[in-house]
Design a protein around this motif. Structure first.
Motif, PDB file in Angstrom:
ATOM      1  N   LEU A   1       1.174  -1.315  -0.603  1.00 58.20           N
ATOM      2  CA  LEU A   1       0.534  -0.245  -0.008  1.00 58.20           C
ATOM      3  C   LEU A   1       0.619   1.011   0.158  1.00 58.20           C
ATOM      4  O   LEU A   1       1.772   1.408   0.780  1.00 58.20           O
ATOM      5  CB  LEU A   1      -0.908  -0.001   1.179  1.00 58.20           C
ATOM      6  CG  LEU A   1      -2.209   0.508   1.315  1.00 58.20           C
ATOM      7  CD1 LEU A   1      -2.898   0.324   0.078  1.00 58.20           C
ATOM      8  CD2 LEU A   1      -3.215  -0.112   2.584  1.00 58.20           C
TER       9      LEU A   1
ATOM     10  N   TYR B   1       2.063   8.874  19.559  1.00 57.04           N
ATOM     11  CA  TYR B   1       1.889   8.585  18.705  1.00 57.04           C
ATOM     12  C   TYR B   1       0.884   9.526  18.464  1.00 57.04           C
ATOM     13  O   TYR B   1       0.483  11.048  17.610  1.00 57.04           O
ATOM     14  CB  TYR B   1       2.715   8.097  17.833  1.00 57.04           C
ATOM     15  CG  TYR B   1       2.936   8.364  16.175  1.00 57.04           C
ATOM     16  CD1 TYR B   1       3.772   9.722  16.306  1.00 57.04           C
ATOM     17  CD2 TYR B   1       2.133   6.894  15.446  1.00 57.04           C
ATOM     18  CE1 TYR B   1       3.812   9.604  14.922  1.00 57.04           C
ATOM     19  CE2 TYR B   1       3.202   7.185  14.260  1.00 57.04           C
ATOM     20  CZ  TYR B   1       3.481   8.833  14.129  1.00 57.04           C
ATOM     21  OH  TYR B   1       3.565   8.926  12.677  1.00 57.04           O
ATOM     22  N   TYR B   2       0.019   8.983  18.115  1.00 63.16           N
ATOM     23  CA  TYR B   2      -1.573   9.161  17.554  1.00 63.16           C
ATOM     24  C   TYR B   2      -2.435   8.735  18.383  1.00 63.16           C
ATOM     25  O   TYR B   2      -2.743   7.414  19.229  1.00 63.16           O
ATOM     26  CB  TYR B   2      -1.653   8.156  15.941  1.00 63.16           C
ATOM     27  CG  TYR B   2      -1.148   8.730  15.007  1.00 63.16           C
ATOM     28  CD1 TYR B   2      -0.593  10.464  14.400  1.00 63.16           C
ATOM     29  CD2 TYR B   2      -0.435   8.098  13.703  1.00 63.16           C
ATOM     30  CE1 TYR B   2       0.411  11.468  13.509  1.00 63.16           C
ATOM     31  CE2 TYR B   2       0.022   8.994  12.564  1.00 63.16           C
ATOM     32  CZ  TYR B   2       0.663   9.846  12.236  1.00 63.16           C
ATOM     33  OH  TYR B   2       0.730  10.656  11.228  1.00 63.16           O
TER      34      TYR B   2
ATOM     35  N   LEU C   1       3.588   0.791   2.723  1.00 62.44           N
ATOM     36  CA  LEU C   1       2.613  -0.299   3.862  1.00 62.44           C
ATOM     37  C   LEU C   1       3.262  -1.806   3.459  1.00 62.44           C
ATOM     38  O   LEU C   1       2.656  -1.904   2.358  1.00 62.44           O
ATOM     39  CB  LEU C   1       1.352  -0.337   4.194  1.00 62.44           C
ATOM     40  CG  LEU C   1       1.376  -0.020   5.491  1.00 62.44           C
ATOM     41  CD1 LEU C   1       1.986   0.580   6.353  1.00 62.44           C
ATOM     42  CD2 LEU C   1      -0.634  -0.255   5.432  1.00 62.44           C
TER      43      LEU C   1
ATOM     44  N   LYS D   1      -0.052   4.953  -0.216  1.00 60.90           N
ATOM     45  CA  LYS D   1      -0.136   6.202  -0.058  1.00 60.90           C
ATOM     46  C   LYS D   1       0.565   7.612   0.141  1.00 60.90           C
ATOM     47  O   LYS D   1      -0.292   8.556  -0.173  1.00 60.90           O
ATOM     48  CB  LYS D   1      -1.741   5.602   0.791  1.00 60.90           C
ATOM     49  CG  LYS D   1      -2.684   4.831  -0.114  1.00 60.90           C
ATOM     50  CD  LYS D   1      -3.884   5.366   0.773  1.00 60.90           C
ATOM     51  CE  LYS D   1      -3.899   4.735   2.193  1.00 60.90           C
ATOM     52  NZ  LYS D   1      -5.549   4.583   3.024  1.00 60.90           N
ATOM     53  N   TYR D   2       1.505   7.234   0.718  1.00 67.74           N
ATOM     54  CA  TYR D   2       2.378   8.009   1.762  1.00 67.74           C
ATOM     55  C   TYR D   2       3.166   7.851   1.066  1.00 67.74           C
ATOM     56  O   TYR D   2       4.158   7.402   1.324  1.00 67.74           O
ATOM     57  CB  TYR D   2       2.397   7.912   3.184  1.00 67.74           C
ATOM     58  CG  TYR D   2       0.624   8.279   4.410  1.00 67.74           C
ATOM     59  CD1 TYR D   2      -0.492   8.074   2.857  1.00 67.74           C
ATOM     60  CD2 TYR D   2       0.793   7.931   4.857  1.00 67.74           C
ATOM     61  CE1 TYR D   2      -1.823   8.584   4.198  1.00 67.74           C
ATOM     62  CE2 TYR D   2      -0.044   7.709   5.796  1.00 67.74           C
ATOM     63  CZ  TYR D   2      -1.698   8.218   5.267  1.00 67.74           C
ATOM     64  OH  TYR D   2      -3.567   8.466   5.955  1.00 67.74           O
TER      65      TYR D   2
ATOM     66  N   LYS E   1      -2.249  11.773   6.998  1.00 68.36           N
ATOM     67  CA  LYS E   1      -2.860  11.369   8.527  1.00 68.36           C
ATOM     68  C   LYS E   1      -3.241  12.933   8.576  1.00 68.36           C
ATOM     69  O   LYS E   1      -2.825  14.064   8.363  1.00 68.36           O
ATOM     70  CB  LYS E   1      -2.299  10.834   9.778  1.00 68.36           C
ATOM     71  CG  LYS E   1      -1.797   9.119   9.440  1.00 68.36           C
ATOM     72  CD  LYS E   1      -3.053   8.386   9.981  1.00 68.36           C
ATOM     73  CE  LYS E   1      -2.666   6.951   9.929  1.00 68.36           C
ATOM     74  NZ  LYS E   1      -2.421   6.263   8.809  1.00 68.36           N
TER      75      LYS E   1
ATOM     76  N   ILE F   1       6.734   0.305   6.334  1.00 74.49           N
ATOM     77  CA  ILE F   1       6.639  -0.065   7.575  1.00 74.49           C
ATOM     78  C   ILE F   1       5.595  -1.281   7.468  1.00 74.49           C
ATOM     79  O   ILE F   1       5.291  -1.497   6.713  1.00 74.49           O
ATOM     80  CB  ILE F   1       5.303   0.836   7.598  1.00 74.49           C
ATOM     81  CG1 ILE F   1       6.026   2.352   7.375  1.00 74.49           C
ATOM     82  CG2 ILE F   1       4.415   0.628   9.268  1.00 74.49           C
ATOM     83  CD1 ILE F   1       3.971   3.894   7.717  1.00 74.49           C
TER      84      ILE F   1
ATOM     85  N   GLU G   1      -7.838   9.375  10.074  1.00 80.57           N
ATOM     86  CA  GLU G   1      -7.289   8.664   8.133  1.00 80.57           C
ATOM     87  C   GLU G   1      -8.508   8.775   7.014  1.00 80.57           C
ATOM     88  O   GLU G   1      -9.397   7.995   7.366  1.00 80.57           O
ATOM     89  CB  GLU G   1      -6.844   7.430   7.984  1.00 80.57           C
ATOM     90  CG  GLU G   1      -5.594   7.187   7.374  1.00 80.57           C
ATOM     91  CD  GLU G   1      -5.309   5.994   6.131  1.00 80.57           C
ATOM     92  OE1 GLU G   1      -5.136   5.301   7.545  1.00 80.57           O
ATOM     93  OE2 GLU G   1      -5.001   5.404   5.192  1.00 80.57           O
TER      94      GLU G   1
ATOM     95  N   ARG H   1       9.562   0.241   9.924  1.00 78.84           N
ATOM     96  CA  ARG H   1       8.550   0.904  11.697  1.00 78.84           C
ATOM     97  C   ARG H   1       7.959  -0.565  11.435  1.00 78.84           C
ATOM     98  O   ARG H   1       7.154  -1.296  10.006  1.00 78.84           O
ATOM     99  CB  ARG H   1       7.557   1.587  10.919  1.00 78.84           C
ATOM    100  CG  ARG H   1       6.893   2.399  11.564  1.00 78.84           C
ATOM    101  CD  ARG H   1       5.841   3.395  12.477  1.00 78.84           C
ATOM    102  NE  ARG H   1       6.089   4.347  11.349  1.00 78.84           N
ATOM    103  CZ  ARG H   1       5.335   5.550  10.440  1.00 78.84           C
ATOM    104  NH1 ARG H   1       4.538   5.714  10.749  1.00 78.84           N
ATOM    105  NH2 ARG H   1       5.451   5.976   9.768  1.00 78.84           N
TER     106      ARG H   1
ATOM    107  N   ARG I   1       6.165   6.362   2.374  1.00 78.42           N
ATOM    108  CA  ARG I   1       7.035   5.872   3.388  1.00 78.42           C
ATOM    109  C   ARG I   1       5.652   4.586   3.194  1.00 78.42           C
ATOM    110  O   ARG I   1       4.506   4.655   1.581  1.00 78.42           O
ATOM    111  CB  ARG I   1       5.292   5.946   4.755  1.00 78.42           C
ATOM    112  CG  ARG I   1       6.093   6.785   5.636  1.00 78.42           C
ATOM    113  CD  ARG I   1       5.731   7.782   6.477  1.00 78.42           C
ATOM    114  NE  ARG I   1       5.443   9.288   5.558  1.00 78.42           N
ATOM    115  CZ  ARG I   1       4.210   9.854   5.566  1.00 78.42           C
ATOM    116  NH1 ARG I   1       3.916   9.965   6.196  1.00 78.42           N
ATOM    117  NH2 ARG I   1       4.340  10.686   4.688  1.00 78.42           N
TER     118      ARG I   1
HETATM  119  C1  LIG Z   1      -0.760   5.313   9.175  1.00 77.10           C
HETATM  120  C2  LIG Z   1      -0.500   4.989   7.376  1.00 77.10           C
HETATM  121  C3  LIG Z   1       1.211   5.237   6.862  1.00 77.10           C
HETATM  122  C4  LIG Z   1       1.651   6.334   7.898  1.00 77.10           C
HETATM  123  O1  LIG Z   1       2.000   7.546   8.409  1.00 77.10           O
HETATM  124  P1  LIG Z   1       2.845   7.697   9.248  1.00 77.10           P
HETATM  125  O2  LIG Z   1       2.140   9.323   9.243  1.00 77.10           O
HETATM  126  O3  LIG Z   1       3.588   8.176   9.201  1.00 77.10           O
HETATM  127  O4  LIG Z   1       2.237   7.476  10.751  1.00 77.10           O
HETATM  128  C5  LIG Z   1       1.078   5.171   5.849  1.00 77.10           C
HETATM  129  N1  LIG Z   1       0.586   4.650   4.848  1.00 77.10           N
HETATM  130  C6  LIG Z   1      -0.624   4.196   5.079  1.00 77.10           C
HETATM  131  C7  LIG Z   1      -1.635   3.578   3.715  1.00 77.10           C
HETATM  132  C8  LIG Z   1      -1.277   4.547   6.731  1.00 77.10           C
HETATM  133  O5  LIG Z   1      -2.787   4.019   6.261  1.00 77.10           O
END
Ligand SMILES: *Cc1c(COP(=O)(O)O)cnc(C)c1O
Ligand code: SF4
Length: 338
Positions: A102, A279-280, A110, A104-105, A329, A158, A322, A189, A108
């Motif tokens: 995944l 953290y969150y 996933l 999306k970010y 986020k 992650i 989210e 992570r 980072r």
């Molecule tokens: C939450 C999330 C992350 C990590 O986000 P951070 O804000 O860096 O903790 C990465 N990818 C996806 C799809 C997420 O939902």
């Protein structure tokens, strides 16, 4: 009762002896089955009861409203339909390109190596998501590697799930080695609830593996209430912190579980005692079956305002949601207009 033997057992044994029968759970907790059992049986047909004995041992006997119990015991309210509460609130099925991946970010990435969790949290947005069908196998490493190489902006991977710490150390080691082979990856992570529900998962082998990785390792655990952090759990987390792992916590704001500033203050303080930083704090994803955990925006804001007033800044988790399609986020508090 064999309930107490869990402390002597290794984590794999604990994982193979989870409680999945609502009757047994109520029995251990000395709760009369009349009110709770039929709803639990009905609701577990949709999303099974699944809880480690070590987590149950942290619950208060005879208390049907125990905040840890409420997170895991199926409830008849889960069967109600509510507008806006859907099976895939984050639209993740659409975002899935490669097996188990995944992105999306921006920086980072996933990676989902397993669909299994050690515990089934009733509020989880993954309760309807078919991860099981889309997991990367060994032969999927090559396309994943190529994807990463084509996206040099990715520097952090992650491991998420499911729960990656349900995997064996050997399997984790294989994937960590693969990620280490790519120079662009600097950070590993791991998002896991296993250290909270089966603290013995943090064994010597895992500690060694994470300590000796080239990657900077971050473990994000998931606890919602201070009672989840007993001494064994805190000691195990400290082992990882001593091994240079950065340990953070994420929570979900849940009606009946942690919906007060007092409870959240205690959670942050307890985390800090263990060397873990908040953290969150996620607001609930509007997933079908979780409506009874939902809090209004007003109540949420009030709780968060009180939290800010009662904690030093470094112990206040970021309140976030989210939102499908967003690039990060979304912070929910303190939006200022200039
Ligand atoms: C939450 C999330 C992350 C990590 O986000 P951070 O804000 O860096 O903790 C990465 N990818 C996806 C799809 C997420 O939902
Ligand atoms: S993904 Fe996390 S929150 Fe969801 S059921 Fe598994 S452990 Fe619980």
């Amino acid at each position: 009762m064999i309930n107490y033997l869990y402390q002597e057992q290794n984590w794999q044994t604990q994982l193979s002896q989870l409680i999945t029968d609502p009757h047994e759970l109520l029995d251990i907790l000395q709760l009369p089955p009349e009110q709770l059992l039929s709803g639990a049986i009905l609701a577990s047909a949709e999303f099974k009861l699944r809880v480690p004995r070590a987590f149950v041992a942290k619950m208060q006997k005879g208390n049907p409203l125990d905040p840890l119990l409420l997170q895991v015991l199926p409830h008849h309210l889960e069967l109600e339909e509510h507008t806006g509460f859907v099976t895939d609130p984050l639209g993740e099925e659409a975002a899935n390109q490669l097996a188990g991946v995944l992105h999306k970010y921006k920086s980072r990435f996933l990676l989902t190596l397993t669909g299994a969790c050690a515990v089934h949290c009733r509020y989880c947005f993954r309760r309807h998501f078919p991860y099981q069908e889309n997991l990367p196998k060994n032969e999927d490493w090559l396309p994943i590697k190529n994807y990463l190489l084509q996206h040099p902006e990715i520097n952090e991977v992650i491991l998420s799930g499911g729960d990656p710490l349900t995997l064996s150390n050997r399997k984790l080691a294989v994937w960590i080695e693969r990620l280490e082979s790519l120079e662009q990856i600097k950070i590993l992570r791991i998002h896991s609830r296993v250290p909270i529900v089966i603290p013995e998962r943090i064994d010597e082998e895992l500690t060694y593996l994470l300590k000796n990785s080239r990657l900077r390792v971050i473990l994000v655990v998931h606890a919602n209430h201070a009672a989840e952090l007993d001494d064994t759990t805190c000691t195990k987390l400290s082992t990882l912190i001593q091994a240079q792992v950065l340990v953070l916590n994420q929570s979900v704001l849940l009606k009946g579980v942690n919906d007060s500033a007092e409870v959240l203050v205690e959670l942050s303080q307890r985390l800090f005692e263990a060397g873990v930083l908040p953290y969150y704090l996620h607001v609930l994803d509007k997933v079908k079956g979780a409506h009874h955990f939902d809090l209004s925006a007003n109540v949420t804001n009030q709780i968060y305002t009180d939290l800010l007033a009662n904690l030093p800044g470094y112990l206040v988790p970021k309140l976030v949601r989210e939102i499908a399609g967003e690039k990060n986020k979304t912070p929910l508090y303190g939006a200022v207009t200039f």
